[in-house]
Motif scaffolding. Structure first.
Motif, PDB file in Angstrom:
ATOM      1  N   PHE A 240       0.862  -1.181   0.000  1.00 27.03           N
ATOM      2  CA  PHE A 240       0.000   0.000   0.000  1.00 27.03           C
ATOM      3  C   PHE A 240       0.904   1.238   0.000  1.00 27.03           C
ATOM      4  N   TYR A 241       1.660   1.385  -1.076  1.00 31.27           N
ATOM      5  CA  TYR A 241       2.710   2.409  -1.100  1.00 31.27           C
ATOM      6  C   TYR A 241       2.149   3.821  -1.001  1.00 31.27           C
ATOM      7  N   GLU A 242       1.070   4.090  -1.716  1.00 27.98           N
ATOM      8  CA  GLU A 242       0.520   5.444  -1.722  1.00 27.98           C
ATOM      9  C   GLU A 242       0.006   5.844  -0.340  1.00 27.98           C
ATOM     10  N   LEU A 243      -0.667   4.926   0.323  1.00 27.85           N
ATOM     11  CA  LEU A 243      -1.161   5.215   1.667  1.00 27.85           C
ATOM     12  C   LEU A 243      -0.007   5.360   2.649  1.00 27.85           C
ATOM     13  N   ALA A 244       1.035   4.554   2.473  1.00 26.90           N
ATOM     14  CA  ALA A 244       2.217   4.665   3.335  1.00 26.90           C
ATOM     15  C   ALA A 244       2.874   6.033   3.176  1.00 26.90           C
ATOM     16  N   TYR A 245       2.988   6.494   1.930  1.00 20.58           N
ATOM     17  CA  TYR A 245       3.613   7.793   1.672  1.00 20.58           C
ATOM     18  C   TYR A 245       2.761   8.924   2.248  1.00 20.58           C
ATOM     19  N   TYR A 246       1.459   8.822   2.060  1.00 24.15           N
ATOM     20  CA  TYR A 246       0.547   9.846   2.591  1.00 24.15           C
ATOM     21  C   TYR A 246       0.628   9.895   4.114  1.00 24.15           C
ATOM     22  N   LEU A 321      11.118   5.675  -2.829  1.00 24.53           N
ATOM     23  CA  LEU A 321      10.608   6.805  -3.596  1.00 24.53           C
ATOM     24  C   LEU A 321       9.240   6.448  -4.161  1.00 24.53           C
ATOM     25  N   LEU A 322       8.474   7.470  -4.486  1.00 22.34           N
ATOM     26  CA  LEU A 322       7.160   7.268  -5.089  1.00 22.34           C
ATOM     27  C   LEU A 322       7.101   8.134  -6.349  1.00 22.34           C
ATOM     28  N   LEU A 323       7.699   7.607  -7.410  1.00 24.15           N
ATOM     29  CA  LEU A 323       7.824   8.348  -8.661  1.00 24.15           C
ATOM     30  C   LEU A 323       6.799   7.854  -9.667  1.00 24.15           C
ATOM     31  N   ALA A 349      15.698   0.667  -8.166  1.00 30.91           N
ATOM     32  CA  ALA A 349      14.954  -0.479  -8.686  1.00 30.91           C
ATOM     33  C   ALA A 349      13.504  -0.361  -8.252  1.00 30.91           C
ATOM     34  N   CYS A 350      12.630  -1.097  -8.911  1.00 35.28           N
ATOM     35  CA  CYS A 350      11.228  -1.126  -8.515  1.00 35.28           C
ATOM     36  C   CYS A 350      11.094  -1.815  -7.165  1.00 35.28           C
ATOM     37  N   ALA A 351      10.318  -1.223  -6.250  1.00 30.17           N
ATOM     38  CA  ALA A 351      10.118  -1.810  -4.919  1.00 30.17           C
ATOM     39  C   ALA A 351       9.411  -3.152  -5.039  1.00 30.17           C
ATOM     40  N   GLY A 352       9.936  -4.120  -4.329  1.00 28.68           N
ATOM     41  CA  GLY A 352       9.320  -5.444  -4.334  1.00 28.68           C
ATOM     42  C   GLY A 352       9.596  -6.243  -5.584  1.00 28.68           C
ATOM     43  N   GLY A 353      10.353  -5.699  -6.510  1.00 33.81           N
ATOM     44  CA  GLY A 353      10.635  -6.399  -7.764  1.00 33.81           C
ATOM     45  C   GLY A 353      11.921  -7.205  -7.689  1.00 33.81           C
ATOM     46  N   THR A 354      12.080  -8.111  -8.629  1.00 31.85           N
ATOM     47  CA  THR A 354      13.285  -8.947  -8.690  1.00 31.85           C
ATOM     48  C   THR A 354      14.018  -8.757 -10.011  1.00 31.85           C
ATOM     49  N   GLY A 355      13.552  -7.810 -10.820  1.00 31.73           N
ATOM     50  CA  GLY A 355      14.183  -7.597 -12.120  1.00 31.73           C
ATOM     51  C   GLY A 355      15.430  -6.740 -12.014  1.00 31.73           C
ATOM     52  N   ALA A 356      15.948  -6.385 -13.180  1.00 25.32           N
ATOM     53  CA  ALA A 356      17.154  -5.569 -13.238  1.00 25.32           C
ATOM     54  C   ALA A 356      16.866  -4.169 -12.705  1.00 25.32           C
ATOM     55  N   PRO A 357      17.901  -3.477 -12.177  1.00 24.61           N
ATOM     56  CA  PRO A 357      17.693  -2.105 -11.707  1.00 24.61           C
ATOM     57  C   PRO A 357      17.229  -1.201 -12.842  1.00 24.61           C
TER      58      PRO A 357
END
Length: 419
Positions: A240-246, A321-323, A349-357
């Protein structure tokens, strides 16, 4: 003057009789008290009407699977035992509680409430009575009483929270009950910290704990950093990234809100709170990471990383970050010297992701006696990357590349739109 010798046998007989009386008192009280706990039927054989033995028998009837719920005779017998015990001790909270439990088992909740209220009034340690009254008051929408009993339980029982939290969570989500809950929490009871930590798991709406925290914000006892950190961390854990940032923004000091851009505290002038949208610093093994006055004697602070000598496992410096989707540019300055096969890099890198930066800075290695620019560009994709993690890491690929030493400084970090 000594008594005549012929009186001595009578004195011996008197002492023997006194000894027998004392022995009987020991047996009839100490031993009976032991039997009342372990074998109440035997205790009653030695001392009929012993209140503790009677109550133990009554409680066994209450707890037995074939007790009050399934046997009217068992209920009546247990009630008789409890009433006899209450007659011997009219203010026995335990006897009142047992009678209340028996009345509830018989379906007479009005009578049960009367007994259990008296039990709780005589002893707040009667947790079973207080717990029943809590749930009964909540069912009747008597929220003030329900919170009174919840507060009593949480102050007197160290493990009461799992029993109380579901009810208080439902009250937090009820418009008519939440105000009473907020008033209780504003007094900062000793259990508030544990309650706020557990509340997010006891509600159906992830926004409810935020409403509680905001209601406490302007009180004499506002939420502390630990209260906010627990909630924000749980929101991030569930994405819940948006709520966490708010939520994080809601509790930033007013003078810091202006600096809450794409990257927060990039000049390292504020002490990190440890919250996800601020710097989280983990030194690791063989490393020291802190904020210190700039080494060029200029005013202000910078991020200082001391590595080695020897093998280093840098825990890392991170910020969430929340970009929004789009192109961005990371920039900053560094100085110092790193000796070793690999140096330090910034990665995003994307939060919670496992892909390349999404992007990575050039490696900082070797000597940089003066401040040197570091920058790289990256793009946040349109989907699957609602939040991002910025990391400072030691770019080691194998154990031999962890053998480094030196000190590096970073300052004036920014993230900006590429255009």
């Amino acid at each position: 003057m000594a008594l005549p010798t012929r009186f001595h046998p009578f004195r011996a007989i008197g002492l023997a009789a006194l000894g027998l009386v004392l022995a009987w008192l020991v047996v009839s009280r100490t031993f009976v008290a032991y039997l009342a706990r372990t074998a109440p039927e035997a205790a009653l054989w030695l001392r009929p009407g012993d209140p503790e033995a009677l109550l133990n028998l009554a409680e066994r009837r209450v707890d037995a699977a074939d007790g009050p719920a399934g046997s009217r005779d068992g209920t009546e017998r247990a009630r008789a035992w409890a009433e006899t015990a209450l007659g011997a001790d009219p203010v026995s909270a335990r006897a009142l509680r047992v009678l209340g439990q028996l009345a509830h088992a018989a379906g007479d909740d009005e009578r049960a409430a009367g007994y259990l209220r008296r039990a709780a009034r005589h002893s707040i340690q009667e947790s079973a009575a207080v717990s029943w009254l809590l749930h009964d008051s909540y069912a009747k929408k008597d929220y003030a009483s329900a919170l009174h009993f919840a507060d009593t339980l949480l102050r007197t029982r160290t493990r009461a929270l799992p029993d109380v939290l579901p009810v208080m969570g439902r009250m937090a989500e009820s418009a008519s009950a939440a105000r009473e809950l907020h008033k209780l929490l504003a007094g900062n009871p000793p259990w508030r910290r544990a309650f706020l930590s557990g509340l997010p798991r006891a509600v159906s709406d992830a926004r409810t704990p935020l409403k509680v925290l905001v209601a406490l914000k302007e009180t004499a006892n506002p939420p502390d950093l630990a209260d906010i950190r627990d909630y924000v961390a749980l929101l991030v854990e569930h994405k819940f990234y948006e709520l966490a940032y708010y939520t994080w923004l809601q509790f930033l000091p007013r003078e810091q809100l202006a600096g809450a851009g794409f990257l927060f505290n990039g000049s390292f002038e504020l002490s990190p709170s440890g919250l996800p949208f601020d710097w989280q610093i983990h030194a690791g093994m063989g490393a020291t990471v802190d904020l210190a006055p700039r080494p060029d004697a200029a005013r202000g602070h910078a991020l200082r990383i001391e590595l080695g000598p020897g093998r280093v496992e840098l825990g890392g410096v991170t910020q969430m970050l929340l970009l929004a989707p789009g192109s961005y540019r990371f920039g900053g300055k560094y100085r110092g010297e790193i000796a070793g096969p690999r140096g330090l890099v910034w990665r995003i890198a994307c939060a919670g992701g496992t892909g390349a930066p999404l992007g990575q800075s050039p490696t900082a290695i070797g000597a940089a006696p003066r401040w040197k620019d570091v920058a790289f560009s990256f793009t946040v994709p349109d989907a699957g990357c609602r939040a991002q993690q910025l990391h400072l890491v030691l770019d080691a690929r194998m154990p031999s590349e962890q053998l480094v030493s030196g000190t590096l400084w970073y300052d004036e970090l920014t993230v900006a739109r590429a255009d």
